[in-house]
Motif scaffolding. Structure first.
Motif, PDB file in Angstrom:
ATOM      1  N   VAL A 211       0.876  -1.177   0.000  1.00  0.00           N
ATOM      2  CA  VAL A 211       0.000   0.000   0.000  1.00  0.00           C
ATOM      3  C   VAL A 211       0.913   1.226   0.000  1.00  0.00           C
ATOM      4  CG1 VAL A 211      -1.823   1.244   1.210  1.00  0.00           C
ATOM      5  CG2 VAL A 211      -1.794  -1.267   1.238  1.00  0.00           C
ATOM      6  N   VAL A 212       0.771   2.072  -1.020  1.00  0.00           N
ATOM      7  CA  VAL A 212       1.671   3.224  -1.138  1.00  0.00           C
ATOM      8  C   VAL A 212       1.009   4.530  -0.695  1.00  0.00           C
ATOM      9  CG1 VAL A 212       3.156   2.197  -2.893  1.00  0.00           C
ATOM     10  CG2 VAL A 212       1.143   3.507  -3.611  1.00  0.00           C
ATOM     11  N   ALA A 213      -0.329   4.549  -0.613  1.00  0.00           N
ATOM     12  CA  ALA A 213      -1.038   5.753  -0.158  1.00  0.00           C
ATOM     13  C   ALA A 213      -2.484   5.390   0.128  1.00  0.00           C
ATOM     14  CB  ALA A 213      -0.990   6.853  -1.206  1.00  0.00           C
ATOM     15  N   VAL A 214      -3.121   6.221   0.964  1.00  0.00           N
ATOM     16  CA  VAL A 214      -4.537   6.016   1.290  1.00  0.00           C
ATOM     17  C   VAL A 214      -5.263   7.340   1.079  1.00  0.00           C
ATOM     18  CG1 VAL A 214      -6.176   5.443   3.127  1.00  0.00           C
ATOM     19  CG2 VAL A 214      -4.026   4.163   2.921  1.00  0.00           C
ATOM     20  N   GLY A 215      -6.364   7.271   0.330  1.00  0.00           N
ATOM     21  CA  GLY A 215      -7.160   8.462   0.056  1.00  0.00           C
ATOM     22  C   GLY A 215      -8.551   8.317   0.652  1.00  0.00           C
ATOM     23  N   ALA A 216      -9.199   9.458   0.896  1.00  0.00           N
ATOM     24  CA  ALA A 216     -10.547   9.435   1.481  1.00  0.00           C
ATOM     25  C   ALA A 216     -11.374  10.567   0.889  1.00  0.00           C
ATOM     26  CB  ALA A 216     -10.471   9.572   2.995  1.00  0.00           C
TER      27      ALA A 216
ATOM     28  N   ALA B 287      -3.902   4.616   8.381  1.00  0.00           N
ATOM     29  CA  ALA B 287      -2.862   4.846   7.380  1.00  0.00           C
ATOM     30  C   ALA B 287      -1.734   5.679   7.965  1.00  0.00           C
ATOM     31  CB  ALA B 287      -3.470   5.547   6.163  1.00  0.00           C
ATOM     32  N   GLN B 288      -2.112   6.704   8.720  1.00  0.00           N
ATOM     33  CA  GLN B 288      -1.097   7.565   9.314  1.00  0.00           C
ATOM     34  C   GLN B 288      -0.250   6.803  10.325  1.00  0.00           C
ATOM     35  OE1 GLN B 288      -3.924  10.614  10.185  1.00  0.00           O
ATOM     36  NE2 GLN B 288      -3.013  12.055   8.735  1.00  0.00           N
ATOM     37  N   ARG B 289      -0.900   5.943  11.102  1.00  0.00           N
ATOM     38  CA  ARG B 289      -0.143   5.119  12.063  1.00  0.00           C
ATOM     39  C   ARG B 289       0.827   4.195  11.344  1.00  0.00           C
ATOM     40  NH1 ARG B 289      -5.128   4.890  14.996  1.00  0.00           N
ATOM     41  NH2 ARG B 289      -5.648   2.824  14.200  1.00  0.00           N
ATOM     42  N   ALA B 290       0.462   3.794  10.130  1.00  0.00           N
ATOM     43  CA  ALA B 290       1.343   2.917   9.349  1.00  0.00           C
ATOM     44  C   ALA B 290       2.410   3.721   8.603  1.00  0.00           C
ATOM     45  CB  ALA B 290       0.509   2.103   8.360  1.00  0.00           C
ATOM     46  N   GLY B 291       2.401   5.053   8.792  1.00  0.00           N
ATOM     47  CA  GLY B 291       3.421   5.902   8.177  1.00  0.00           C
ATOM     48  C   GLY B 291       3.199   6.147   6.698  1.00  0.00           C
ATOM     49  N   LEU B 292       1.963   5.990   6.244  1.00  0.00           N
ATOM     50  CA  LEU B 292       1.676   6.144   4.812  1.00  0.00           C
ATOM     51  C   LEU B 292       1.200   7.555   4.483  1.00  0.00           C
ATOM     52  CD1 LEU B 292      -0.276   2.837   4.212  1.00  0.00           C
ATOM     53  CD2 LEU B 292       1.968   3.424   3.285  1.00  0.00           C
ATOM     54  N   PRO B 293       1.485   8.030   3.272  1.00  0.00           N
ATOM     55  CA  PRO B 293       0.904   9.304   2.843  1.00  0.00           C
ATOM     56  C   PRO B 293      -0.605   9.179   2.684  1.00  0.00           C
ATOM     57  CG  PRO B 293       2.256   8.329   1.082  1.00  0.00           C
ATOM     58  CD  PRO B 293       2.387   7.436   2.272  1.00  0.00           C
ATOM     59  N   VAL B 294      -1.317  10.215   3.075  1.00  0.00           N
ATOM     60  CA  VAL B 294      -2.780  10.213   2.939  1.00  0.00           C
ATOM     61  C   VAL B 294      -3.214  11.474   2.186  1.00  0.00           C
ATOM     62  CG1 VAL B 294      -3.138   8.927   5.081  1.00  0.00           C
ATOM     63  CG2 VAL B 294      -3.210  11.421   5.127  1.00  0.00           C
ATOM     64  N   PHE B 295      -4.372  11.381   1.557  1.00  0.00           N
ATOM     65  CA  PHE B 295      -4.954  12.559   0.919  1.00  0.00           C
ATOM     66  C   PHE B 295      -6.468  12.498   1.060  1.00  0.00           C
ATOM     67  CE2 PHE B 295      -4.392   9.330  -2.356  1.00  0.00           C
ATOM     68  CZ  PHE B 295      -5.600   9.319  -3.018  1.00  0.00           C
ATOM     69  N   THR B 296      -7.089  13.684   1.099  1.00  0.00           N
ATOM     70  CA  THR B 296      -8.550  13.762   1.188  1.00  0.00           C
ATOM     71  C   THR B 296      -9.067  14.570   0.007  1.00  0.00           C
ATOM     72  OG1 THR B 296      -8.428  13.698   3.594  1.00  0.00           O
ATOM     73  CG2 THR B 296     -10.492  14.461   2.641  1.00  0.00           C
TER      74      THR B 296
END
Ligand code: GRF
Length: 203
Positions: free
Chosen positions: A33-38, A49-58
């Motif tokens: 998983v390279v990023a998580v969006g919402a 996602a943030q706890r896993a250290g991943l970039p996130v976007f909304t």
């Protein structure tokens, strides 16, 4: 970390996302998983996602004048992470033309019923109301319709006489998490092809 690049889209608690993150901790899984969006802020899916250290976007629909502009913004945000697969894991929005032009054939969704039975937002409630004895979950390739795309994988779940929506959905979600994580891993490791309504995993 090697493997297929996966962007995951969420709108809620993100337990399906968590299943993917847990599976991807195994180096042999074949996907990362390279990023998580919402489509909204303040959800547990983004916190995971943030706890896993991943970039996130909304990407919020209300931040755009037109639905098409939101769709383009979501497309660009995902494309920036160069995904091989995009996974809708409890993402409560229908994407539009530009998203499907870019990610059609590699945008998958999970749904808590055995499609084509009980499409839409209230699949578990509808299955229970209908009185089916067996339901389940479906991982499918997203197309222009609502839960109409080609089926990739399905798992069954028995309905008990004393089930309510919450209890049944909880049992379906156990099956759904395993099915989604297993299917994404197989697709990443073995490749896939789509021929009309037939999806085949493997070369
Ligand atoms: C899943 O059952 C999904 O199919 C449905 O909403 C649920 C999402 O759960 N659309 P979670 O956010 O992954 O925990």
């Amino acid at each position: 970390m090697p493997g297929a690049r996966v962007v995951v889209l969420v709108s809620g608690t993100g337990t399906n996302l968590q299943a993917l993150l847990d599976a991807a901790a195994d180096p042999g899984y074949g996907a990362q998983v390279v990023a998580v969006g919402a489509d909204r802020d303040g959800i547990e899916g983004l916190a995971r996602a943030q706890r896993a250290g991943l970039p996130v976007f909304t990407c919020r629909v209300t931040d755009h004048q037109e639905r098409e502009a939101w769709d383009s913004a979501l497309t660009s945000a995902c494309a920036g992470f160069q995904p091989d697969l995009v996974v809708s894991a409890g993402f409560l929005k229908l994407v539009g033309k530009s998203f499907l032009e870019r990610f059609g054939g590699r945008f998958i969704n999970t749904h808590p019923s055995l499609l084509p039975a009980f499409p839409g937002m209230n699949a578990v409630r509808d299955a229970l109301a209908y009185g089916v004895k067996v339901t389940g979950c479906t991982v499918f390739m997203v197309d222009e319709g609502t839960d109409t795309g080609p089926v990739i994988a399905q798992e069954t779940v028995r309905v008990s006489d004393d089930d309510d929506v919450a209890a049944l959905h909880e049992r379906i979600k156990v099956a759904e998490r395993a099915l989604l994580a297993g299917t994404v891993g197989r697709m990443a490791r073995e490749g896939w092809s789509v021929d009309g309504r037939k999806v085949r995993i493997g070369r």
